[in-house]
Structures are given as C-alpha cells and as structure tokens.
Design a protein around this motif. Structure first.
Motif, mmCIF file in Angstrom:
data_model
loop_
_atom_site.group_PDB
_atom_site.id
_atom_site.type_symbol
_atom_site.label_atom_id
_atom_site.label_comp_id
_atom_site.label_asym_id
_atom_site.label_seq_id
_atom_site.Cartn_x
_atom_site.Cartn_y
_atom_site.Cartn_z
ATOM 1 N N ASP A 1 0.830 -1.210 0.000
ATOM 2 C CA ASP A 1 0.000 0.000 0.000
ATOM 3 C C ASP A 1 0.867 1.263 0.000
ATOM 4 O OD1 ASP A 1 0.791 0.532 2.657
ATOM 5 O OD2 ASP A 1 -1.073 -0.218 3.516
ATOM 6 N N GLU A 2 0.206 2.410 -0.025
ATOM 7 C CA GLU A 2 0.914 3.692 -0.110
ATOM 8 C C GLU A 2 1.683 4.031 1.162
ATOM 9 O OE1 GLU A 2 -3.221 4.277 1.329
ATOM 10 O OE2 GLU A 2 -2.412 3.338 -0.453
ATOM 11 N N THR B 1 6.202 5.166 -6.089
ATOM 12 C CA THR B 1 5.823 6.567 -6.220
ATOM 13 C C THR B 1 5.471 6.882 -7.663
ATOM 14 O OG1 THR B 1 8.092 7.320 -6.613
ATOM 15 C CG2 THR B 1 7.319 7.319 -4.331
ATOM 16 N N PHE B 2 4.601 7.839 -7.802
ATOM 17 C CA PHE B 2 4.237 8.378 -9.101
ATOM 18 C C PHE B 2 4.406 9.877 -8.996
ATOM 19 C CE2 PHE B 2 0.929 10.342 -11.769
ATOM 20 C CZ PHE B 2 1.414 9.948 -13.006
ATOM 21 N N ASN B 3 5.378 10.411 -9.724
ATOM 22 C CA ASN B 3 5.716 11.841 -9.649
ATOM 23 C C ASN B 3 5.909 12.301 -8.210
ATOM 24 O OD1 ASN B 3 5.805 12.159 -12.392
ATOM 25 N ND2 ASN B 3 3.738 12.960 -12.547
ATOM 26 N N GLY B 4 6.609 11.458 -7.428
ATOM 27 C CA GLY B 4 6.935 11.812 -6.056
ATOM 28 C C GLY B 4 5.859 11.523 -5.032
ATOM 29 N N LYS B 5 4.685 11.073 -5.460
ATOM 30 C CA LYS B 5 3.585 10.788 -4.539
ATOM 31 C C LYS B 5 3.480 9.280 -4.330
ATOM 32 C CE LYS B 5 -1.194 11.588 -3.578
ATOM 33 N NZ LYS B 5 -2.463 11.238 -4.069
ATOM 34 N N ALA B 6 3.442 8.851 -3.063
ATOM 35 C CA ALA B 6 3.330 7.429 -2.739
ATOM 36 C C ALA B 6 2.014 6.876 -3.268
ATOM 37 C CB ALA B 6 3.404 7.230 -1.233
ATOM 38 N N MET B 7 2.079 5.650 -3.778
ATOM 39 C CA MET B 7 0.877 5.009 -4.307
ATOM 40 C C MET B 7 0.968 3.503 -4.084
ATOM 41 S SD MET B 7 1.652 5.329 -8.384
ATOM 42 C CE MET B 7 0.860 3.882 -9.026
ATOM 43 N N PRO B 8 -0.169 2.829 -3.985
ATOM 44 C CA PRO B 8 -0.146 1.377 -3.838
ATOM 45 C C PRO B 8 0.290 0.724 -5.146
ATOM 46 C CG PRO B 8 -2.405 2.168 -4.010
ATOM 47 C CD PRO B 8 -1.520 3.372 -3.972
#
Length: 144
Positions: free
Chosen positions: A88-89, A124-131
């Motif tokens: 998870d994120e 991460t996607f463009n610096g944002k945590a994601m599952p």
C-alpha cells in the motif's frame, strides 16, 4: 475542462504504472548462497517519474531474514518461488500470492512471514506514494 485533462493524464499514468509493475519479476534473489542481487528502479517517461517499492533496509537485509525451510534443508530440496505482493501507499504489505514455483513445504511460508513483517518504501508516481503490486522471485539453493 482542465480537471478532466488532469484526470485523464493521471488515469493514463496509473494504467501505465500497473503495466510496468506487473510485466516481469522485479528481483531475483538467491538465498543461503554467496550472492543476492539488488536492483534499483526509476522510470522516466516525458515528465512522468515512477519508482517501484523497495524494502527500507534493502534487499540483502530482507533475504538475510528468510530462513531456509527445515524440511527442505534436511531433504536437500532446492526451490524457486515467484510471489506477487500488494504494497500500500504506506509501505505495508497487504497481501501476498504465489505466482509460480515449488510446492514443497515451507518455501512460501518462509517468504510470506518475512515480507509481511518488512517495512517498504512505497512505489511513487511523480513523487507521490501510491499502492502497487511487486513480483519477487526467490531461489532457495543449498550450498555444496
């Protein structure tokens, strides 16, 4: 209209990330041997940056914690196991499933208990945590 464009770009990126993360095993590790391979991942396409999840303490520390199953050791059984983990994120493993590999007793349990207890740096996607999903291959091999 701008919100729709952002939504469509984000949707495309999530779909693309799912394809990247699910395409092939990400890592292959040899357990109880001299070597373990650590692989670094960063994908940059245009202005999209995607990173795969990694253990906070690194892959060598992860593999060092996985015990060779006693039944397999005493029976001198080597094994291969490919698992898919949903992380998870927050960097917590939420589920693990066997993709393919040996059905010998203990291999999946040895890997599963350590993966569930490992803290991960999330994808991460463009610096944002994601599952994300991560496939990891393990090779259990007794030294000669």
């Amino acid at each position: 209209m701008r919100t729709l464009q952002i939504f469509l770009i984000a949707l495309f990126a999530v779909i693309f990330a799912s394809l990247v993360f699910a395409s092939e095993p990400s890592e292959i590790f040899a357990l109880n041997t001299e070597t373990a391979h650590e692989v670094s991942y960063t994908t940059t396409i245009s202005d999209i940056q995607i990173t795969k999840p990694v253990p906070v303490d690194g892959y060598p520390a992860l593999t060092a914690r996985i015990a060779y199953p006693e039944f397999a050791r005493t029976s001198k059984i080597d094994g291969n196991l490919l698992v898919k983990a949903y992380i998870d994120e927050n960097g917590q493993v939420q589920s693990i499933s066997k993709v393919k590999g040996n059905d010998e007793p203990g291999f999946k349990d040895a890997v599963q208990s350590v993966l569930l207890d490992t803290k991960w740096k999330p994808a991460t996607f463009n610096g944002k945590a994601m599952p994300s999903y991560l496939e990891i291959a393990f090779r259990f091999q007794l030294s000669d």
